[in-house]
Write a protein that holds these residues in place. Structure first.
Motif, PDB file in Angstrom:
ATOM      1  N   ILE A   1       0.857  -1.193   0.000  1.00 27.42           N
ATOM      2  CA  ILE A   1       0.000   0.000   0.000  1.00 27.42           C
ATOM      3  C   ILE A   1       0.888   1.237   0.000  1.00 27.42           C
ATOM      4  CG2 ILE A   1      -1.603   1.387   1.395  1.00 27.42           C
ATOM      5  CD1 ILE A   1      -3.102  -1.082   2.100  1.00 27.42           C
ATOM      6  N   ASP A   2       0.504   2.217  -0.812  1.00 26.06           N
ATOM      7  CA  ASP A   2       1.309   3.427  -0.961  1.00 26.06           C
ATOM      8  C   ASP A   2       0.793   4.492   0.016  1.00 26.06           C
ATOM      9  OD1 ASP A   2       2.791   5.537  -1.788  1.00 26.06           O
ATOM     10  OD2 ASP A   2       2.130   5.518  -3.879  1.00 26.06           O
ATOM     11  N   TYR A   3       1.263   4.390   1.250  1.00 26.07           N
ATOM     12  CA  TYR A   3       0.754   5.288   2.300  1.00 26.07           C
ATOM     13  C   TYR A   3       1.051   6.754   1.992  1.00 26.07           C
ATOM     14  CZ  TYR A   3       0.076   0.948   4.775  1.00 26.07           C
ATOM     15  OH  TYR A   3      -0.343  -0.296   5.097  1.00 26.07           O
ATOM     16  N   VAL A   4       2.191   6.986   1.370  1.00 23.46           N
ATOM     17  CA  VAL A   4       2.543   8.386   1.074  1.00 23.46           C
ATOM     18  C   VAL A   4       1.595   8.951   0.035  1.00 23.46           C
ATOM     19  CG1 VAL A   4       4.342   9.908   0.174  1.00 23.46           C
ATOM     20  CG2 VAL A   4       4.946   7.991   1.677  1.00 23.46           C
ATOM     21  N   ARG A   5       1.403   8.208  -1.044  1.00 21.57           N
ATOM     22  CA  ARG A   5       0.539   8.719  -2.105  1.00 21.57           C
ATOM     23  C   ARG A   5      -0.880   8.941  -1.601  1.00 21.57           C
ATOM     24  NH1 ARG A   5      -3.141   7.707  -5.371  1.00 21.57           N
ATOM     25  NH2 ARG A   5      -3.415   5.475  -5.281  1.00 21.57           N
ATOM     26  N   LEU A   6      -1.331   8.058  -0.712  1.00 23.49           N
ATOM     27  CA  LEU A   6      -2.715   8.166  -0.254  1.00 23.49           C
ATOM     28  C   LEU A   6      -2.931   9.357   0.680  1.00 23.49           C
ATOM     29  CD1 LEU A   6      -3.609   4.394   0.062  1.00 23.49           C
ATOM     30  CD2 LEU A   6      -4.409   6.022  -1.645  1.00 23.49           C
ATOM     31  N   SER A   7      -1.869  10.133   0.885  1.00 22.39           N
ATOM     32  CA  SER A   7      -2.087  11.390   1.600  1.00 22.39           C
ATOM     33  C   SER A   7      -1.973  12.570   0.633  1.00 22.39           C
ATOM     34  CB  SER A   7      -1.058  11.533   2.728  1.00 22.39           C
ATOM     35  OG  SER A   7       0.238  11.540   2.166  1.00 22.39           O
ATOM     36  N   LYS A   8      -1.809  12.268  -0.651  1.00 18.27           N
ATOM     37  CA  LYS A   8      -1.707  13.342  -1.662  1.00 18.27           C
ATOM     38  C   LYS A   8      -3.063  13.537  -2.349  1.00 18.27           C
ATOM     39  CE  LYS A   8       3.117  12.263  -2.796  1.00 18.27           C
ATOM     40  NZ  LYS A   8       3.991  11.840  -3.890  1.00 18.27           N
ATOM     41  N   PRO A   9      -3.206  14.635  -3.082  1.00 24.91           N
ATOM     42  CA  PRO A   9      -4.536  14.914  -3.664  1.00 24.91           C
ATOM     43  C   PRO A   9      -4.853  14.202  -4.974  1.00 24.91           C
ATOM     44  CG  PRO A   9      -3.052  16.756  -4.058  1.00 24.91           C
ATOM     45  CD  PRO A   9      -2.289  15.776  -3.228  1.00 24.91           C
ATOM     46  N   CYS A  10      -3.874  13.508  -5.576  1.00 22.87           N
ATOM     47  CA  CYS A  10      -4.112  12.905  -6.902  1.00 22.87           C
ATOM     48  C   CYS A  10      -4.649  11.488  -6.778  1.00 22.87           C
ATOM     49  CB  CYS A  10      -2.800  12.902  -7.688  1.00 22.87           C
ATOM     50  SG  CYS A  10      -2.841  11.901  -9.167  1.00 22.87           S
ATOM     51  N   ALA A  11      -5.705  11.194  -7.539  1.00 20.82           N
ATOM     52  CA  ALA A  11      -6.328   9.862  -7.507  1.00 20.82           C
ATOM     53  C   ALA A  11      -5.620   8.882  -8.437  1.00 20.82           C
ATOM     54  CB  ALA A  11      -7.792   9.988  -7.906  1.00 20.82           C
ATOM     55  N   THR A  12      -4.596   9.338  -9.152  1.00 20.06           N
ATOM     56  CA  THR A  12      -3.881   8.555 -10.175  1.00 20.06           C
ATOM     57  C   THR A  12      -4.839   7.888 -11.174  1.00 20.06           C
ATOM     58  OG1 THR A  12      -3.662   6.600  -8.736  1.00 20.06           O
ATOM     59  CG2 THR A  12      -1.804   8.101  -8.783  1.00 20.06           C
ATOM     60  N   CYS A  13      -5.922   8.576 -11.481  1.00 20.39           N
ATOM     61  CA  CYS A  13      -6.932   7.986 -12.365  1.00 20.39           C
ATOM     62  C   CYS A  13      -6.548   8.072 -13.834  1.00 20.39           C
ATOM     63  CB  CYS A  13      -8.275   8.676 -12.155  1.00 20.39           C
ATOM     64  SG  CYS A  13      -8.301  10.391 -12.753  1.00 20.39           S
ATOM     65  N   ALA A  14      -5.587   8.931 -14.170  1.00 18.54           N
ATOM     66  CA  ALA A  14      -5.080   9.086 -15.551  1.00 18.54           C
ATOM     67  C   ALA A  14      -6.018   9.839 -16.480  1.00 18.54           C
ATOM     68  CB  ALA A  14      -4.705   7.744 -16.172  1.00 18.54           C
ATOM     69  N   LYS A  15      -7.041  10.449 -15.929  1.00 14.87           N
ATOM     70  CA  LYS A  15      -7.924  11.244 -16.795  1.00 14.87           C
ATOM     71  C   LYS A  15      -7.121  12.369 -17.477  1.00 14.87           C
ATOM     72  CE  LYS A  15     -12.764  12.516 -16.516  1.00 14.87           C
ATOM     73  NZ  LYS A  15     -13.084  11.800 -17.730  1.00 14.87           N
ATOM     74  N   CYS A  16      -6.140  12.897 -16.766  1.00 10.47           N
ATOM     75  CA  CYS A  16      -5.326  13.967 -17.348  1.00 10.47           C
ATOM     76  C   CYS A  16      -4.447  13.441 -18.483  1.00 10.47           C
ATOM     77  CB  CYS A  16      -4.474  14.625 -16.265  1.00 10.47           C
ATOM     78  SG  CYS A  16      -3.553  13.453 -15.266  1.00 10.47           S
ATOM     79  N   ASN A  17      -3.995  12.196 -18.371  1.00 14.98           N
ATOM     80  CA  ASN A  17      -3.179  11.646 -19.459  1.00 14.98           C
ATOM     81  C   ASN A  17      -3.943  11.651 -20.772  1.00 14.98           C
ATOM     82  OD1 ASN A  17      -1.188  11.172 -17.637  1.00 14.98           O
ATOM     83  ND2 ASN A  17      -1.102   8.953 -17.904  1.00 14.98           N
ATOM     84  N   ALA A  18      -5.263  11.430 -20.655  1.00 13.57           N
ATOM     85  CA  ALA A  18      -6.077  11.345 -21.866  1.00 13.57           C
ATOM     86  C   ALA A  18      -6.098  12.661 -22.634  1.00 13.57           C
ATOM     87  CB  ALA A  18      -7.503  10.934 -21.498  1.00 13.57           C
ATOM     88  N   VAL A  19      -5.798  13.770 -21.972  1.00 12.21           N
ATOM     89  CA  VAL A  19      -5.829  15.064 -22.671  1.00 12.21           C
ATOM     90  C   VAL A  19      -4.438  15.680 -22.798  1.00 12.21           C
ATOM     91  CG1 VAL A  19      -8.207  15.606 -21.999  1.00 12.21           C
ATOM     92  CG2 VAL A  19      -6.325  16.316 -20.509  1.00 12.21           C
TER      93      VAL A  19
END
Ligand SMILES: Cc1cc2nc3c(=O)[nH]c(=O)nc-3n(C[C@H](O)[C@H](O)[C@H](O)COP(=O)(O)OP(=O)(O)OC[C@H]3O[C@@H](n4cnc5c(N)ncnc54)[C@H](O)[C@@H]3O)c2cc1C
Ligand code: SF4
Ligand code: SF4
Length: 944
Positions: free
Chosen positions: A529-547
C-alpha cells in the motif's frame, strides 16, 4: 506462495542495457523519472520497477518475454494503468503496449475488427463511429483505459446490461506465451485438425484440456450464480465451450490479468451504434423503492441502469449537480433506439409512468441531446476521482470496490453496507451497475491512521464474507482481482477450484514471471500500500493523461501529466534528476481542466520551474520589460522582416541562433518551417492613440481592452478586429498601460518577474468595470492572478480583477447591443473552431462556438478533437519544434476530416502553430476577425 521464488537482481542498469541491446535504445527506459512514473497505477499500491519497455511490435514483445523468462525477472504488461487493483505495477520489467494502438482491420459487414492493445477505448469508438459501429463494453474510464487492460481485466461498464462484458465481445486474441511462441487464441472445434495441431504444439493447452475434462463437475458446482464475475480464471466459460464441443480459448485469456500471456492484438465483435439514445435521472425518496422499480425498468430493456446512493450524492455535492436534498438514491437510466420501430419518446413516457408509482423527489430529468446526456453522465463517470476532493486526509480507498449480488437484492445490499459503514463511522460512496447487481463501494479512510487502517482490514473481510455467504455473490464483477482481491480468491471458490487455478497458472507460467502477486497469490492485500501517495490529492486515475498532448505523442508514463504529478511530488525529486520531464510540459492546462480531483499538475510543474528559472529567458523577459527599448527593437525587426524572413535567410538564422536558443532548452530552435507572424511597423497602441489614457488620467471608459503582447506587436489584424467589434457594440475602449500578462514568463520559471508585471496590470486595470481580452492566454492569466499572490496584499485586487475579465466572445454573447449582420451571403464558408486550451481552462467554451454558428455565410462544423491542445502553448514551437509538430499532426488530420476552409481560434500561439502545421490547408483566423467581417459585410450591404 504458489509461484517459484523469483531472483530479482539488486537495482542495477543491467536489465535495461540488456533489453536495449535486444530491442532498441529508444524503447527501453530506466531513469529515475520513468521508474517513478511507472511505480503507480490507479490502485492504492506502489512498486518501483527496474525497467520499462515501450514495445512497438510482436518481436519486441516476444524478445522481452524470452529475456524475462531466461533471467527470472517479473514481467508486468501494462496499457493505460487505470486498473484499481495494482495489476499494472511490478518489481521487474513493465511492458507498456501503448504504442501498439492501431485498428489493423475492420470488417463493417461482419461487424468485427482486429485491434492492437494500446488503443484507448474512446479513440477506438471514435474511429468505429465513422462506420456506425461501437465496441459495447464501456468502463467508466473509457476516456483513458486501453483495450489491452480491458481484455486482461474482462472489463465492463454501465452498458454491459445490453452489450455484455469484454469476454462476450472477443472472438480471438494473439497471445505471446511464456515460451516466446505466439498462440492464435480463438474458438476451435474440439475435433478440428487445427485444434489437434495446437494441442500438440502447446503443452499448457493439453494440460488445460485434461483439467477441464477431469473436473467438469467441480467447475459446474462452483460457477458463480450472479450475472457478472471477473474473479479467478474463467474455467466456467471454457467448460461451456467444451459442452458445445469447442475449445473457447479467448475465455481463458480474457480476465487473466497478464498472468498467463501477453496480447498483441484482439479480434473484437462490434455492434451497430444506436441511432438515438435517451438518458434519464430519477431521484427516489426511499431506497427500498429503487429495489422494487429496477425489475419493472428492466422490462424496458434499458442499455444502462445505474444507481448512486444517498451518501454518494452527498459526497459529490447535491447542489453542484442539482440533486434534491431529500433523494435517498438516484437512478441513471439509458434507453437506445436501434431498431427502426423504437419510439424513444413513447419509451420515456412508459418509464415516467413506471417511476410515478414510487415516491420521487422530483420529476425525472430526461435528455435526448448528446451534450445534455453527457452532462448527466459526467458526475457518475468521474465519481471515484471526484471523491478525492472530499477531505484532505480521508481518501476513497478501493478494497471492497466491486461486489456482485442478484440484481433484485441490491437494495438489501446497499442497506447492509450503509449500516455497516455507519457503525464504523466511515463515509462511503455506494454506486454501480444496479441492473447487473454490481455495486462499487468506496469508503473514505485515512490509511495512515491506525484506527482507519483497522477499519479497512475489518471491512475487507466482513463485507466480502457477507457478499459470499449471505448474498451468494461474487467479490469481483469487473475490476479484476489484482493484488487487492488475490488474497480472497481461494475463499470465493474454495480450495479445490483454487487449486485448479494454480495448476493453470503453473502450466502457462512455470517460471512464475508473468505478473507475480496478481490473482493467484497468498500475499495480504495490505502489502505494498502506498501510504505516502494516499495522503496526496491525486487519484492517479489518468484522466489527465487522456488530454495531455505530450503523452499523446510519446505514449510513455514519464511523459505524461499523471507521471509528472508522481515525479514532482516524489520525495527524491530534484530538478537535476527530472529536468528532462519537467521541461517537457507545455503548460497548456488541459490536465487542470480535465482533473475531477481538482489537481493542477501544470501549476505544480510551474512551481518546480520557478525553483530553477531559465537564465536566457530571464535576459529576454527583462529586456521585454524595458518597453520602449524592446519596442524599438521589434520595429527594427519589422522593417527588415521581408529580408530576414525569406527561406534561405531563415535557414541561416536557424543555424546562427542555435547556440543562443540552447540557452532556452536543449531542443530549442527557430525552425525555418515555423510560419512567423508579420511584425507590425506601427504597433496597435501607435495606431489607436485616441484610446490611450494619458499618464495619471482616470479611466475614460468603463471597458478596458487588454490586448497583450501579440495583438500589439503583430500585424495580423486581431487587435484591430477586437476594437472594431467593441465599437460596433457601442463601446469605445481604453487601452490602459499594460505589461505582458505573464504566461510565457512563468513558463520559464520567472515568477518574480511575472508578479512584477502583474502588479503593473493590477494597478492600471483597477478602475474598469470590464477588462476585455482577445488572447486566450491573457484571459486565463489575468483570471489566475490570485494564485500568483497567495496570502499577499495584492490578492484581493487580483480576485476582483479575475471577476471582471471578459473574453471578447463572452462580451459579444452578453452584450445587449446586437449589431446588424449581413442578411444573406451568396457563398457559405465552412468554419471549424479550435478551442485554445487556456480559454477552455478559463471556462470559455460555448460562446465562441455559438457566435461562429450564428454568423451569416458561415457553415459551422464541429471538428474532431476541437478541445485538444494543438501543441503551441508555452512557446513550445520554439522550445521543442519537432515535438510540437508531432502534436499538431492530430489537429491537422481533424481539420482535414472536418473539411473546414477556415479554422477560428483565439490564441496567438495557436494561430502560429495552426498556420505552421496546416501548411495552407485551411485559413486561420481569430474569432473576433470573423465577427468583424460579419459586421463589415452588413455595412457594405447597407440597411435591408
Ligand atoms: C475512474 C475510473 C473508473 C473506472 N471504471 C471502470 C468501470 O466502469 N468498469 C471497469 O471494468 N473498470 C473500471 N475501471 C478500472 C479500469 O479502468 C479498467 O479495468 C480498464 O479496463 C483497465 O485498462 P487499462 O488500459 O488501464 O489497463 P492497465 O491498468 O494498464 O492493466 C490492467 C491489466 O491488464 C493487463 N494488461 C494490459 N495490457 C495487456 C496485454 N497487452 N496483454 C496482457 N495483459 C495486459 C495488466 O497487466 C493488468 O493486469 C475504472 C478505473 C478508474 C480509474
Ligand atoms: S491529476 Fe487529476 S486527472 Fe490526473 S491522475 Fe491525478 S486525479 Fe486523475
Ligand atoms: S499542462 Fe498540458 S502538457 Fe503539461 S501536463 Fe498538463 S496537459 Fe500535459
Amino acid at each position: 506462495m504458489t509461484s517459484p521464488t523469483l531472483i530479482l537482481p539488486e537495482r542495477s542498469h543491467v536489465i535495461a542495457s540488456d533489453l536495449r541491446a535486444a530491442i532498441g535504445v529508444d524503447k527501453v527506459k530506466d531513469d529515475y523519472s520513468t521508474l517513478t512514473a511507472y511505480a503507480v497505477d490507479a490502485s492504492i499500491y506502489r512498486i518501483t520497477p527496474q525497467a520499462i519497455v515501450l514495445v512497438e511490435s510482436e518481436e519486441d514483445i516476444a524478445a522481452t518475454m524470452r529475456y524475462a523468462v531466461q533471467r527470472g525477472i517479473p514481467l508486468t504488461p501494462r496499457a493505460a494503468g487505470t486498473n484499481l487493483t495494482g495489476s499494472a505495477i511490478g518489481s521487474g520489467i513493465i511492458l507498456d503496449v501503448s504504442r501498439l494502438n492501431r485498428i489493423l482491420e475492420l470488417n463493417r459487414e461482419e461487424g468485427w475488427a482486429r485491434v492492437q492493445p494500446g488503443i484507448v477505448l474512446a479513440e477506438l469508438n471514435k474511429q468505429l463511429a465513422c462506420d456506425g459501429l461501437l465496441f459495447g463494453p464501456d468502463p467508466s474510464s473509457g476516456d483513458m483505459c486501453k483495450l489491452g487492460g480491458m481484455l486482461a481485466n474482462n472489463s465492463s461498464g454501465p452498458h454491459t446490461l445490453r452489450y455484455g462484458a469484454v469476454k462476450d465481445n472477443v472472438a480471438a486474441l494473439r497471445v505471446c506465451l511464456q515460451s516466446g511462441e505466439w498462440l492464435d487464441a480463438k474458438v476451435y472445434g474440439l475435433g478440428d485438425p487445427n485444434c489437434v495441431d495446437l494441442l500438440k504444439a502447446h503443452r499448457p493447452l493439453r494440460d488445460l484440456q485434461v483439467l477441464l475434462r477431469d473436473h467438469s463437475t467441480l467447475i459446474a458446482q462452483k460457477r458463480p450464480t450472479v450475472s457478472k464475475n471477473s474473479c479467478g480464471y474463467n474455467l466456467f466459460g471454457l467448460a461451456d465451450g467444451f459442452a458445445r464441443g469447442c475449445f473457447d480459448l479467448p475465455k481463458l485469456f480474457v480476465g487473466s490479468e497478464g498472468t498467463l500471456g501477453l496480447f498483441s492484438e484482439a479480434t473484437i465483435r462490434l455492434v451497430e451504434k444506436p441511432r438515438a439514445t435517451l438518458t434519464a435521472l430519477i431521484h427516489f425518496y426511499r431506497l427500498e423503492d429503487v429495489g422494487e422499480a429496477v425489475p419493472k425498468l428492466l422490462e424496458l430493456y434499458p442499455s444502462a441502469l445505474e444507481v448512486m446512493d444517498a451518501n454518494t450524492l452527498n459526497l459529490i455535492g447535491r447542489a453542484k449537480h442539482a440533486i434534491p436534498v431529500d433523494a435517498a438514491a438516484t437512478l441513471l437510466v439509458e434507453l437506445d433506439a436501434d431498431g427502426a420501430g423504437t419510439d424513444l419518446r413513447a419509451q420515456a413516457e412508459r418509464m415516467t409512468e413506471i417511476c410515478r408509482r414510487y415516491r420521487l423527489t422530483s420529476d425525472p430529468v430526461i435528455a435526448f441531446d448528446p451534450e445534455q446526456r453527457e452532462q448527466l453522465w459526467k458526475a457518475r463517470k468521474a465519481l471515484y476521482p471526484t471523491l478525492y476532493r472530499f477531505d484532505p486526509r480521508k481518501k476513497p480507498i478501493n478494497f471492497v470496490d466491486d461486489v456482485v449480488v442478484q440484481a433484485e437484492r441490491i437494495g438489501e445490499l446497499i442497506r447492509y453496507l450503509e449500516e455497516f459503514f455507519a457503525g464504523q463511522r466511515v463515509p462511503v460512496a455506494i454506486f454501480g451497475h444496479i441492473g447487473n447487481g454490481n455495486a462499487h463501494i468506496i469508503p473514505l479512510l485515512d490509511v495512515n491512521d491506525q484506527d482507519d487502517f483497522q477499519k479497512m482490514v475489518q471491512g475487507y473481510h466482513e463485507i466480502h464474507q457477507t457478499v459470499l455467504g449471505r448474498f451468494g455473490g461474487s467479490i469481483c464483477g469487473e475490476h479484476g482481482d489484482g493484488r487487492v482481491r488475490a488474497e480472497y480468491v481461494r475463499t470465493m471458490f474454495g480450495p479445490e477450484l483454487y487449486d485448479l487455478f494454480v495448476r493453470v497458472k503453473q502450466s502457462f507460467d512455470p517460471s512464475g514471471v508473468l505478473n507475480p502477486g496478481i490473482k493467484i497469490s497468498d500475499r495480504p492485500f495490505t502489502d505494498h500500500i502506498d501510504y505516502v501517495r494516499l495522503s496526496k490529492p491525486c487519484a492517479t486515475c489518468a484522466k489527465c493523461n487522456a488530454v495531455c498532448p505530450v503523452y499523446d505523442v510519446f505514449q510513455s508514463e514519464d511523459m505524461s501529466s499523471r507521471g509528472w504529478f508522481e515525479i514532482v511530488t516524489d520525495k527524491n525529486y530534484s530538478y537535476l534528476n527530472s529536468k528532462r520531464v519537467v521541461e517537457a510540459c507545455l503548460n497548456c492546462k488541459s490536465c487542470r481542466t480535465a482533473c475531477p480531483a481538482g489537481v493542477d499538475v501544470s501549476q505544480l510543474i510551474l512551481d518546480r520551474r520557478a525553483e530553477h528559472p531559465n537564465k536566457m529567458a530571464g535576459v529576454i523577459f527583462r529586456f521585454h520589460a524595458q518597453t520602449a527599448q524592446f519596442e524599438r527593437f521589434l520595429k527594427f525587426l519589422a522593417r527588415y522582416q521581408p529580408i530576414w524572413d525569406r527561406p534561405l535567410m531563415r535557414r541561416l538564422l536557424d543555424y546562427l541562433t542555435k547556440p543562443f536558443m540552447r540557452g532556452l532548452a536543449e531542443t530549442a530552435r527557430l525552425s525555418p518551417q515555423l510560419v512567423l507572424p508579420r511584425l507590425a511597423r506601427r504597433h496597435l497602441r501607435d495606431r489607436y492613440p485616441e484610446l490611450i489614457p494619458q499618464a495619471g488620467q482616470a479611466a475614460r471608459s468603463p471597458v478596458a481592452y487588454f490586448h497583450g503582447c501579440a495583438a500589439n506587436y503583430f500585424d495580423d489584424g486581431v487587435g484591430d478586429a477586437v476594437i472594431a467589434v467593441l465599437r460596433k457594440h457601442g463601446v469605445e475602449p481604453d487601452l490602459p498601460t499594460q505589461r505582458c500578462s505573464g504566461t510565457p514568463i512563468e513558463t520559464y520559471g520567472h515568477r518574480a518577474l511575472a508578479k512584477e508585471g502583474a502588479r503593473v496590470n493590477l494597478a492600471s486595470l483597477a478602475e474598469y468595470d470590464k477588462v476585455v481580452t482577445g488572447c486566450a492566454s491573457c484571459t486565463l492569466m489575468l483570471k489566475d492572478y490570485p494564485t500568483l499572490f497567495p496570502g499577499e496584499p495584492e490578492q484581493a485586487a487580483a480576485q476582483a480583477l479575475a471577476k471582471r475579465v471578459t473574453h471578447i466572445s463572452e462580451f459579444v454573447s452578453q452584450s445587449p447591443v446586437k449589431p446588424a449582420m449581413a442578411s444573406s451571403q451568396p457563398t457559405r464558408c465552412k468554419v471549424a473552431y479550435h478551442s485554445s486550451c487556456h480559454l477552455r481552462a478559463a471556462g470559455v467554451t460555448k460562446e465562441p462556438r455559438a457566435i461562429l454558428a450564428g454568423l451569416p455565410g458561415v457553415e459551422y462544423v464541429e471538428m474532431p478533437d476541437a478541445d485538444r491542445c494543438a501543441g503551441g502553448a508555452g512557446t513550445y514551437l520554439v522550445k521543442d519544434f519537432e515535438t510540437s509538430q508531432r502534436i499538431v499532426e492530430r489537429k491537422r488530420r481533424a481539420v482535414e476530416q472536418s473539411g473546414a476552409e477556415v479554422v477560428a481560434t483565439s490564441c496567438p500561439a495557436c494561430m502560429i502553430q495552426l498556420r505552421t502545421g496546416l501548411q495552407g490547408a485551411a485559413e486561420v483566423k481569430h474569432v473576433a476577425q470573423l465577427i468583424q467581417e460579419a459586421y463589415e459585410a452588413a455595412d457594405r450591404q447597407g440597411p435591408a
